[in-house]
Scaffold this motif. Structure first.
Motif, mmCIF file in Angstrom:
data_model
loop_
_atom_site.group_PDB
_atom_site.id
_atom_site.type_symbol
_atom_site.label_atom_id
_atom_site.label_comp_id
_atom_site.label_asym_id
_atom_site.label_seq_id
_atom_site.Cartn_x
_atom_site.Cartn_y
_atom_site.Cartn_z
ATOM 1 N N ARG A 38 44.689 42.858 46.418
ATOM 2 C CA ARG A 38 44.760 43.497 44.999
ATOM 3 C C ARG A 38 44.074 42.329 44.027
ATOM 4 O O ARG A 38 43.689 42.940 43.011
ATOM 5 C CB ARG A 38 46.069 43.889 44.642
ATOM 6 C CG ARG A 38 47.179 42.738 44.453
ATOM 7 C CD ARG A 38 48.372 43.398 44.352
ATOM 8 N NE ARG A 38 48.769 44.526 45.464
ATOM 9 C CZ ARG A 38 49.486 45.492 45.089
ATOM 10 N NH1 ARG A 38 49.856 45.796 43.806
ATOM 11 N NH2 ARG A 38 49.724 46.488 45.819
ATOM 12 N N LEU A 39 44.325 41.120 44.342
ATOM 13 C CA LEU A 39 43.843 40.004 43.429
ATOM 14 C C LEU A 39 42.229 40.123 43.189
ATOM 15 O O LEU A 39 42.060 39.840 41.941
ATOM 16 C CB LEU A 39 44.214 38.849 43.923
ATOM 17 C CG LEU A 39 45.473 38.292 44.226
ATOM 18 C CD1 LEU A 39 45.655 36.872 44.585
ATOM 19 C CD2 LEU A 39 46.343 38.368 42.813
ATOM 20 N N SER A 40 41.585 40.621 44.001
ATOM 21 C CA SER A 40 40.259 40.815 44.034
ATOM 22 C C SER A 40 39.849 42.062 42.630
ATOM 23 O O SER A 40 38.795 41.798 42.254
ATOM 24 C CB SER A 40 39.419 41.191 45.311
ATOM 25 O OG SER A 40 39.851 42.497 45.598
ATOM 26 N N ILE A 42 41.157 41.925 39.859
ATOM 27 C CA ILE A 42 41.694 41.376 38.643
ATOM 28 C C ILE A 42 40.242 40.643 38.168
ATOM 29 O O ILE A 42 39.836 39.375 38.771
ATOM 30 C CB ILE A 42 42.664 40.611 38.380
ATOM 31 C CG1 ILE A 42 44.103 41.558 38.717
ATOM 32 C CG2 ILE A 42 43.058 39.951 36.958
ATOM 33 C CD1 ILE A 42 45.330 40.744 39.301
ATOM 34 N N PRO A 43 39.641 40.943 36.776
ATOM 35 C CA PRO A 43 38.549 39.975 36.494
ATOM 36 C C PRO A 43 39.232 38.692 36.032
ATOM 37 O O PRO A 43 40.108 38.470 35.322
ATOM 38 C CB PRO A 43 38.113 40.915 35.048
ATOM 39 C CG PRO A 43 39.033 42.042 34.934
ATOM 40 C CD PRO A 43 40.065 41.859 35.951
ATOM 41 N N THR A 44 38.302 37.637 36.529
ATOM 42 C CA THR A 44 38.697 36.216 36.225
ATOM 43 C C THR A 44 37.619 35.366 36.204
ATOM 44 O O THR A 44 37.717 33.907 35.905
ATOM 45 C CB THR A 44 39.531 35.503 37.476
ATOM 46 O OG1 THR A 44 38.662 35.958 38.770
ATOM 47 C CG2 THR A 44 40.841 36.242 37.913
ATOM 48 N N GLY A 46 35.122 33.023 34.454
ATOM 49 C CA GLY A 46 35.476 31.990 33.380
ATOM 50 C C GLY A 46 36.793 31.435 33.282
ATOM 51 O O GLY A 46 37.074 30.587 32.378
ATOM 52 N N VAL A 47 37.844 32.036 33.956
ATOM 53 C CA VAL A 47 38.999 31.416 33.938
ATOM 54 C C VAL A 47 39.277 30.223 34.861
ATOM 55 O O VAL A 47 38.901 30.217 36.041
ATOM 56 C CB VAL A 47 39.982 32.624 34.533
ATOM 57 C CG1 VAL A 47 41.604 31.876 34.499
ATOM 58 C CG2 VAL A 47 40.044 33.884 33.787
ATOM 59 N N THR A 48 39.915 29.219 34.170
ATOM 60 C CA THR A 48 40.046 27.787 34.746
ATOM 61 C C THR A 48 40.956 27.984 35.946
ATOM 62 O O THR A 48 42.135 28.407 35.545
ATOM 63 C CB THR A 48 40.421 26.662 33.845
ATOM 64 O OG1 THR A 48 38.947 26.738 32.758
ATOM 65 C CG2 THR A 48 40.377 25.208 34.590
ATOM 66 N N PRO A 49 40.830 27.616 37.159
ATOM 67 C CA PRO A 49 42.086 27.643 38.266
ATOM 68 C C PRO A 49 43.038 27.015 37.603
ATOM 69 O O PRO A 49 42.945 25.725 37.345
ATOM 70 C CB PRO A 49 41.276 27.248 39.516
ATOM 71 C CG PRO A 49 40.021 27.520 39.161
ATOM 72 C CD PRO A 49 39.663 27.185 37.971
ATOM 73 N N MET A 50 44.337 27.323 37.904
ATOM 74 C CA MET A 50 45.566 26.690 37.415
ATOM 75 C C MET A 50 46.199 25.814 38.612
ATOM 76 O O MET A 50 46.565 26.594 39.589
ATOM 77 C CB MET A 50 46.616 27.448 36.874
ATOM 78 C CG MET A 50 47.810 26.993 36.060
ATOM 79 S SD MET A 50 48.719 28.164 35.348
ATOM 80 C CE MET A 50 50.571 27.574 35.388
ATOM 81 N N SER A 51 46.113 24.584 38.478
ATOM 82 C CA SER A 51 46.588 23.998 39.959
ATOM 83 C C SER A 51 47.800 23.378 39.748
ATOM 84 O O SER A 51 48.759 23.197 40.684
ATOM 85 C CB SER A 51 45.631 22.735 40.357
ATOM 86 O OG SER A 51 45.595 21.811 39.121
ATOM 87 N N GLN A 52 48.672 23.493 38.463
ATOM 88 C CA GLN A 52 49.930 22.986 38.568
ATOM 89 C C GLN A 52 50.298 23.507 36.970
ATOM 90 O O GLN A 52 49.375 23.756 35.848
ATOM 91 C CB GLN A 52 50.140 21.555 38.578
ATOM 92 C CG GLN A 52 49.364 20.722 37.750
ATOM 93 C CD GLN A 52 49.928 19.075 38.078
ATOM 94 O OE1 GLN A 52 51.027 19.010 38.568
ATOM 95 N NE2 GLN A 52 48.806 18.259 37.672
ATOM 96 N N PRO A 53 51.424 23.656 36.684
ATOM 97 C CA PRO A 53 52.064 24.326 35.407
ATOM 98 C C PRO A 53 51.432 23.668 34.400
ATOM 99 O O PRO A 53 51.072 24.204 33.198
ATOM 100 C CB PRO A 53 53.600 24.659 35.742
ATOM 101 C CG PRO A 53 53.805 24.523 36.857
ATOM 102 C CD PRO A 53 52.752 23.755 37.469
ATOM 103 N N LEU A 54 51.904 22.244 34.317
ATOM 104 C CA LEU A 54 51.672 21.276 32.986
ATOM 105 C C LEU A 54 51.053 20.139 33.411
ATOM 106 O O LEU A 54 51.182 19.567 34.468
ATOM 107 C CB LEU A 54 53.092 21.033 32.487
ATOM 108 C CG LEU A 54 54.086 22.295 32.250
ATOM 109 C CD1 LEU A 54 55.473 21.857 32.008
ATOM 110 C CD2 LEU A 54 53.637 22.747 30.865
#
Lengths: 95, 479
Positions: A38-40, A42-44, A46-54
């Motif tokens: 289902r993730l495919s 979702i339009p992403t 230009g979204v920077t991948p989030m490798s850790q929360p902060l």
């Protein structure tokens, strides 16, 4: 349906599966990956991948050596040790 | 003899006033553990007891009290530690066969800080193997039962922590939370469980499962006791590169301030299919109580909420497959006898790991493998950013977010055999884990005779606000 060869993945993960385990796990992975597909949707773009929360706000500590374990402590849980080193089965057989 | 519900302050005061001693409190708890072990359906919350270390620490506290010296904040507090946190000289198994006889040489920072604040460590608590699961049925050492109904699971993965606090076998416990593993067992066992902000509590000495998601936090009978434990543990640790420098709040001192005027967002996405009607009713009653106390309730939307489970099971398993590569029979833990190194690795891991751990390692290996990395792992990291962005936007308009902690109360032991069905039960707890923001589960009544938890979520490092609202909710329930 995702293309999964469970025995190839098990080899990559250094797991030795029985035939029965392999059948069950193949089915589980197909079901889970089917759900994850289902993730495919979702339009992403230009979204920077989030490798850790902060992002860490603390500087890295100084790279000083410190005595953390004695050799005896480091080896205390070793399944096999010899001459202050971890012992493992022979890797290179010189015949 | 059942032990009445004690608290951090009650125990410290009673020791200071010589009504009891830390040694007597510890002995009462060891007796309660032994008595429970002898029952037909024991809780089986503990895997290892640390009696000697506990009594030495209790003696130190009692010596302070004898001299009339000031007592540290957690003086004499009997605590249990989830068995994924290292304890020097005390066996630490991660509830796995692969670490059956592993005895660490050092303490996790969280453990050392609790002890430095006066806590007495009774032992190590059962959990799902390597914290992978939500029922504690994945422990290699047998199931833990729910103290409120022994035919049911205590939740997981910190099920031993929830059961030990709820069952009176310690007064507070440490758990770890990667996708809900503190909050869900707290909800199932009728206690309070706090997920601190990512980086707030050091993870040094925690056996890593999913490094971008793992958190250490407390379970206790009240928000105030959670505040005391957080106060003792929070703050930068140079031994953990992800530990935050952000200033530590006044968690205990801030509890009394008013909650009037707080804006509480209620995401419409949680009130959908799969939510038990009685759980929904308890949730809405708690939200109404907060409104009655002067909070403003705001309808909000978290558009990517429903994608969180899929994101989580890609990222968590990918990280697990990497982190668990270290269990290969070389340096510690179990080793299968084999003539070649490669066979030793494979057989050690096959014999040492249980089914769920293998399932997650394989899934993680698959999503990281060549040709699938972009489609699964990178995609999941992008959607994770969207999930976190939803919260950031929501917190532009509200101070806290309220949801049920879980869609249903505790399930029966053995009831949920399908892994995917179990994963879905984490739907309300996983999003805050992905965002790395703090959340707490507070008891809010019963559904079908079983405890229900209300989850409150706050922006990063706003634990003070979170604990204050949870504390006031407890007062409202008592009123």
């Amino acid at each position: 349906m995702p293309d999964i060869n469970i025995n190839d993945i098990a080899a990559l993960a250094h797991l030795d599966l029985t035939a029965e385990e392999a059948t069950g796990l193949q089915r589980d992975l197909e079901a889970i990956l089917g759900y994850v597909a289902r993730l495919s949707q979702i339009p992403t773009e230009g979204v920077t991948p989030m490798s850790q929360p902060l992002a860490p706000d603390a500087p890295l500590r100084e790279d000083h050596t410190r005595v953390w374990f004695t050799p005896a402590q480091a080896l205390a849980n070793a399944p096999a040790a010899r001459d202050g080193m971890f012992e493992v089965p022979k890797i290179i057989d010189r015949g | 003899m059942p032990i009445p519900t004690p608290s951090v302050e009650l125990i410290r005061t009673q020791i200071a006033e010589r009504q009891t001693t830390a040694t007597a409190v510890a002995e009462q708890h060891f007796a309660a553990i032994a008595a429970d072990d002898a029952t037909a359906l024991p809780l089986h919350a503990y895997l290892t007891l640390s009696r000697e270390r506990a009594l030495q620490q209790a003696a130190r506290i009692d010596a302070l009290a004898d001299r009339g010296d000031p007592l540290p904040p957690l003086a004499g507090l009997p605590v249990g530690i989830k068995d994924v946190l290292s304890t020097a000289g005390i066996r630490t198994t991660c509830a796995s066969r692969v670490l059956e006889n592993y005895v660490p040489a050092y303490d996790a920072t969280a453990v050392a800080r609790l002890e430095a604040a006066g806590a007495v460590i009774l032992g190590k608590l059962n959990c799902d193997e390597f914290a992978m699961g939500s029922t504690t049925e994945n422990s290699a050492y047998g199931v833990t039962r729910n103290p409120r109904d022994r035919s049911r699971v205590p939740g997981g993965s910190s099920g031993g922590s929830g059961a030990a606090v709820g069952g009176g076998l310690c007064v507070a416990a440490l758990g770890t939370d990667t996708g809900g593993s503190i909050r869900q067992p707290a909800a199932f066992c009728g206690v309070v469980g706090l997920l601190p902000t990512y980086g707030r509590v050091s993870r040094f000495g925690l056996a890593a499962f999913a490094s971008s998601l793992d958190h250490v936090g407390p379970l206790a009978h009240s928000a105030k006791d959670c505040a005391y434990l957080l106060q003792a543990m929070a703050g930068h640790d140079p031994l953990d590169a992800t530990s935050a420098l952000a200033p530590v709040g006044n968690y205990v001192g801030g509890l009394g301030a008013s909650i009037r005027g707080l804006k509480i967002g209620v995401p419409r996405e949680v009130f959908g299919a799969g939510l038990d009607a009685e759980v929904e009713a308890r949730t809405r009653e708690s939200i109404a109580a907060l409104r009655g106390a002067g909070c403003e309730i705001v309808d909000i939307s978290l558009p990517n909420h429903d994608a969180a489970i899929a994101v989580y099971y890609v990222i968590a398993t990918a990280e697990a497959s990497s982190n668990l590569a270290r269990y290969d029979g070389v340096r510690y833990g179990r080793r299968a006898p084999a003539a070649s190194l490669a066979n030793m690795y494979r057989q050690t891991r096959d014999q040492g790991f249980g089914a769920e751990v293998k399932r997650r390692i394989l899934l993680g290996t698959y999503v990281l493998s060549a040709g699938y990395y972009d489609a699964y792992y990178r995609k999941a990291q992008q959607v994770r950013a969207l999930v976190a962005g939803d919260y950031q936007r929501a917190f532009g308009g509200v101070d806290l977010i309220a949801t049920p902690t879980t869609p249903t109360p505790a399930f029966k032991l053995g009831e949920k055999a399908d892994p995917l069905e179990l994963y879905m039960a984490d739907a309300f707890t996983v999003p805050a884990s992905l965002a790395g923001i703090p959340a707490i589960s507070v008891p809010c009544g019963a559904a079908h005779g079983l405890p229900v938890g209300l989850q409150l979520i706050a922006p990063a490092f706003e634990e003070e606000r979170l604990l204050r609202a949870a504390h006031h909710l407890e007062l409202l329930r008592l009123a």
